[in-house]
Design a protein around this motif. Structure first.
Motif, PDB file in Angstrom:
ATOM      1  N   SER A 133       0.848  -1.187   0.000  1.00 22.06           N
ATOM      2  CA  SER A 133       0.000   0.000   0.000  1.00 22.06           C
ATOM      3  C   SER A 133       0.886   1.239   0.000  1.00 22.06           C
ATOM      4  CB  SER A 133      -0.891   0.010   1.244  1.00 22.06           C
ATOM      5  OG  SER A 133      -0.086   0.189   2.410  1.00 22.06           O
ATOM      6  N   PRO A 134       0.315   2.399  -0.306  1.00 21.50           N
ATOM      7  CA  PRO A 134       1.098   3.632  -0.184  1.00 21.50           C
ATOM      8  C   PRO A 134       1.660   3.816   1.223  1.00 21.50           C
ATOM      9  CG  PRO A 134      -0.865   4.040  -1.476  1.00 21.50           C
ATOM     10  CD  PRO A 134      -1.003   2.651  -0.931  1.00 21.50           C
ATOM     11  N   ALA A 135       0.913   3.361   2.228  1.00 16.48           N
ATOM     12  CA  ALA A 135       1.408   3.465   3.608  1.00 16.48           C
ATOM     13  C   ALA A 135       2.648   2.600   3.810  1.00 16.48           C
ATOM     14  CB  ALA A 135       0.307   3.062   4.593  1.00 16.48           C
ATOM     15  N   ASP A 136       2.664   1.411   3.180  1.00 15.87           N
ATOM     16  CA  ASP A 136       3.852   0.550   3.260  1.00 15.87           C
ATOM     17  C   ASP A 136       5.057   1.246   2.626  1.00 15.87           C
ATOM     18  OD1 ASP A 136       2.398  -1.565   4.422  1.00 15.87           O
ATOM     19  OD2 ASP A 136       1.830  -2.343   2.454  1.00 15.87           O
ATOM     20  N   LEU A 137       4.824   1.871   1.479  1.00 19.58           N
ATOM     21  CA  LEU A 137       5.906   2.577   0.810  1.00 19.58           C
ATOM     22  C   LEU A 137       6.377   3.766   1.643  1.00 19.58           C
ATOM     23  CD1 LEU A 137       4.513   2.506  -2.838  1.00 19.58           C
ATOM     24  CD2 LEU A 137       6.333   1.070  -1.879  1.00 19.58           C
ATOM     25  N   ALA A 138       5.437   4.477   2.243  1.00 22.66           N
ATOM     26  CA  ALA A 138       5.793   5.618   3.092  1.00 22.66           C
ATOM     27  C   ALA A 138       6.641   5.165   4.283  1.00 22.66           C
ATOM     28  CB  ALA A 138       4.525   6.317   3.580  1.00 22.66           C
ATOM     29  N   ALA A 139       6.274   4.030   4.873  1.00 24.49           N
ATOM     30  CA  ALA A 139       7.037   3.515   6.002  1.00 24.49           C
ATOM     31  C   ALA A 139       8.451   3.141   5.581  1.00 24.49           C
ATOM     32  CB  ALA A 139       6.325   2.297   6.598  1.00 24.49           C
ATOM     33  N   ARG A 140       8.570   2.570   4.398  1.00 17.32           N
ATOM     34  CA  ARG A 140       9.906   2.199   3.897  1.00 17.32           C
ATOM     35  C   ARG A 140      10.732   3.444   3.614  1.00 17.32           C
ATOM     36  NH1 ARG A 140      11.130  -2.210  -0.911  1.00 17.32           N
ATOM     37  NH2 ARG A 140      13.394  -1.884  -1.011  1.00 17.32           N
ATOM     38  N   ILE A 141      10.105   4.451   3.032  1.00 14.98           N
ATOM     39  CA  ILE A 141      10.803   5.708   2.770  1.00 14.98           C
ATOM     40  C   ILE A 141      11.279   6.337   4.065  1.00 14.98           C
ATOM     41  CG2 ILE A 141      10.425   8.090   2.003  1.00 14.98           C
ATOM     42  CD1 ILE A 141       8.608   6.892  -0.204  1.00 14.98           C
ATOM     43  N   ALA A 142      10.423   6.318   5.078  1.00 20.37           N
ATOM     44  CA  ALA A 142      10.748   6.959   6.357  1.00 20.37           C
ATOM     45  C   ALA A 142      11.982   6.352   7.010  1.00 20.37           C
ATOM     46  CB  ALA A 142       9.552   6.881   7.302  1.00 20.37           C
TER      47      ALA A 142
ATOM     48  N   HIS B 248      14.646   5.581   5.647  1.00 21.70           N
ATOM     49  CA  HIS B 248      15.863   6.102   5.007  1.00 21.70           C
ATOM     50  C   HIS B 248      16.171   7.543   5.409  1.00 21.70           C
ATOM     51  CE1 HIS B 248      16.689   2.799   2.120  1.00 21.70           C
ATOM     52  NE2 HIS B 248      15.393   2.577   2.239  1.00 21.70           N
ATOM     53  N   ARG B 249      15.298   8.137   6.217  1.00 17.93           N
ATOM     54  CA  ARG B 249      15.516   9.526   6.616  1.00 17.93           C
ATOM     55  C   ARG B 249      16.648   9.664   7.619  1.00 17.93           C
ATOM     56  NH1 ARG B 249      12.744  12.201   9.718  1.00 17.93           N
ATOM     57  NH2 ARG B 249      13.759  14.108   9.079  1.00 17.93           N
ATOM     58  N   CYS B 250      17.391  10.757   7.473  1.00 13.85           N
ATOM     59  CA  CYS B 250      18.384  11.157   8.463  1.00 13.85           C
ATOM     60  C   CYS B 250      17.926  12.508   9.001  1.00 13.85           C
ATOM     61  CB  CYS B 250      19.771  11.284   7.847  1.00 13.85           C
ATOM     62  SG  CYS B 250      20.480   9.715   7.304  1.00 13.85           S
ATOM     63  N   PRO B 251      17.717  12.620  10.303  1.00 15.48           N
ATOM     64  CA  PRO B 251      17.241  13.893  10.864  1.00 15.48           C
ATOM     65  C   PRO B 251      18.115  15.059  10.432  1.00 15.48           C
ATOM     66  CG  PRO B 251      17.192  12.172  12.525  1.00 15.48           C
ATOM     67  CD  PRO B 251      17.895  11.586  11.341  1.00 15.48           C
ATOM     68  N   GLY B 252      17.455  16.143  10.038  1.00 15.81           N
ATOM     69  CA  GLY B 252      18.182  17.332   9.622  1.00 15.81           C
ATOM     70  C   GLY B 252      18.566  17.341   8.159  1.00 15.81           C
ATOM     71  N   GLU B 253      18.283  16.253   7.443  1.00 11.12           N
ATOM     72  CA  GLU B 253      18.608  16.180   6.026  1.00 11.12           C
ATOM     73  C   GLU B 253      17.336  15.998   5.205  1.00 11.12           C
ATOM     74  OE1 GLU B 253      21.512  13.244   5.088  1.00 11.12           O
ATOM     75  OE2 GLU B 253      22.955  13.944   6.589  1.00 11.12           O
TER      76      GLU B 253
ATOM     77  N   ALA C 287      12.535  21.063   3.659  1.00 12.06           N
ATOM     78  CA  ALA C 287      11.674  19.879   3.596  1.00 12.06           C
ATOM     79  C   ALA C 287      12.388  18.667   4.179  1.00 12.06           C
ATOM     80  CB  ALA C 287      11.260  19.599   2.152  1.00 12.06           C
ATOM     81  N   ASP C 288      11.630  17.820   4.845  1.00 16.33           N
ATOM     82  CA  ASP C 288      12.185  16.553   5.330  1.00 16.33           C
ATOM     83  C   ASP C 288      12.218  15.520   4.207  1.00 16.33           C
ATOM     84  OD1 ASP C 288      12.495  17.143   8.234  1.00 16.33           O
ATOM     85  OD2 ASP C 288      10.323  17.433   8.119  1.00 16.33           O
TER      86      ASP C 288
END
Length: 231
Positions: A5-14, A16-21, A122-123
């Motif tokens: 689902s889009p939510a699954d993809l969003a969770a996977r994307i999240a 990979h985030r590095c705070p402040g970048e 933007a985050d």
């Protein structure tokens, strides 16, 4: 294949985030495959505390006057119709500060300088559209992640025709619409014209260029006729 689902993809994307970048994520696939819709769905599913921006690569198309002068009017969407240097600079710049991104009008079907906007802080930036396939050297644009939406050609044709005919129908009451120029056609003629556009322009672009992004994508999702996704 496993349903996603889009939510699954969003969770996977999240993850990979590095705070402040700023995380820059590309979403590409054939014309009419649902890139804009998926970008919006992912944006809505990302954690509420994140600042999320959506950028369309359409804004990096060369203006119609430039394309016409170069004999590229019928090549819009092909790699040579984009200002690839400007797009690469903008995508890279998103990670370092404020970036002014151009915009495209789907009423005039041309770049709209008045609609350009500045993105900063933007985050996550979701970059959806064409022009994200690798170049001749096999290098893709500067993206942290790339999502490729795949689908059967018959399904893509069905979506493309439905979108074209919907815009053709709406143009009956909107003379400013790009599609108003096709209103002299009957419904059957308009449908046949749309199919000729797919076969003559969009299909070759998809097979020869856009589909190359699948080979370098970090995430490949397959979309069914009912718009469900699997990976």
């Amino acid at each position: 294949m496993t349903p996603v689902s889009p939510a699954d993809l969003a969770a996977r994307i999240a993850t990979h985030r590095c705070p402040g970048e700023t995380l820059v994520v590309g979403i590409t696939g054939s014309v009419a495959v649902g890139k804009t819709t998926l970008a919006r769905q992912i944006a809505e599913a990302l954690p509420a505390g994140l600042k999320v921006e959506i950028v369309s690569t359409d804004g990096f198309l060369k203006p119609n006057a430039v394309l016409e002068a170069a004999g590229l009017s019928m090549r819009k969407g092909f790699p040579e119709s984009y200002d690839r240097a400007a797009m690469a600079a903008a995508l890279a710049g998103l990670k370092h500060g404020a970036v002014k991104v151009p915009a495209y009008s789907h009423t005039s079907y041309d770049v709209d300088p008045a609609a350009a906007r500045t993105i900063t802080g933007a985050d996550v930036v979701l970059v959806e559209g064409l022009g994200l396939a690798p170049d001749a050297a096999g290098q893709r644009p500067p993206l942290d992640l790339l999502i490729y939406i795949d689908a059967d050609e018959d399904d893509i044709i069905a979506w493309f025709l439905a979108r074209f005919m919907g815009l053709w129908d709406a143009a009956a009451s909107d003379p400013s619409s790009f599609y108003a120029r096709f209103r002299h056609m009957s419904e059957g003629e308009a449908r046949q014209f749309a199919l000729s556009v797919w076969n003559g322009i969009n299909r070759p672009n998809w097979l020869e260029h856009i589909a190359l992004a699948r080979l370098v994508a970090d995430i490949v999702v397959v979309k069914a006729l009912d718009h469900s996704l699997s990976a």
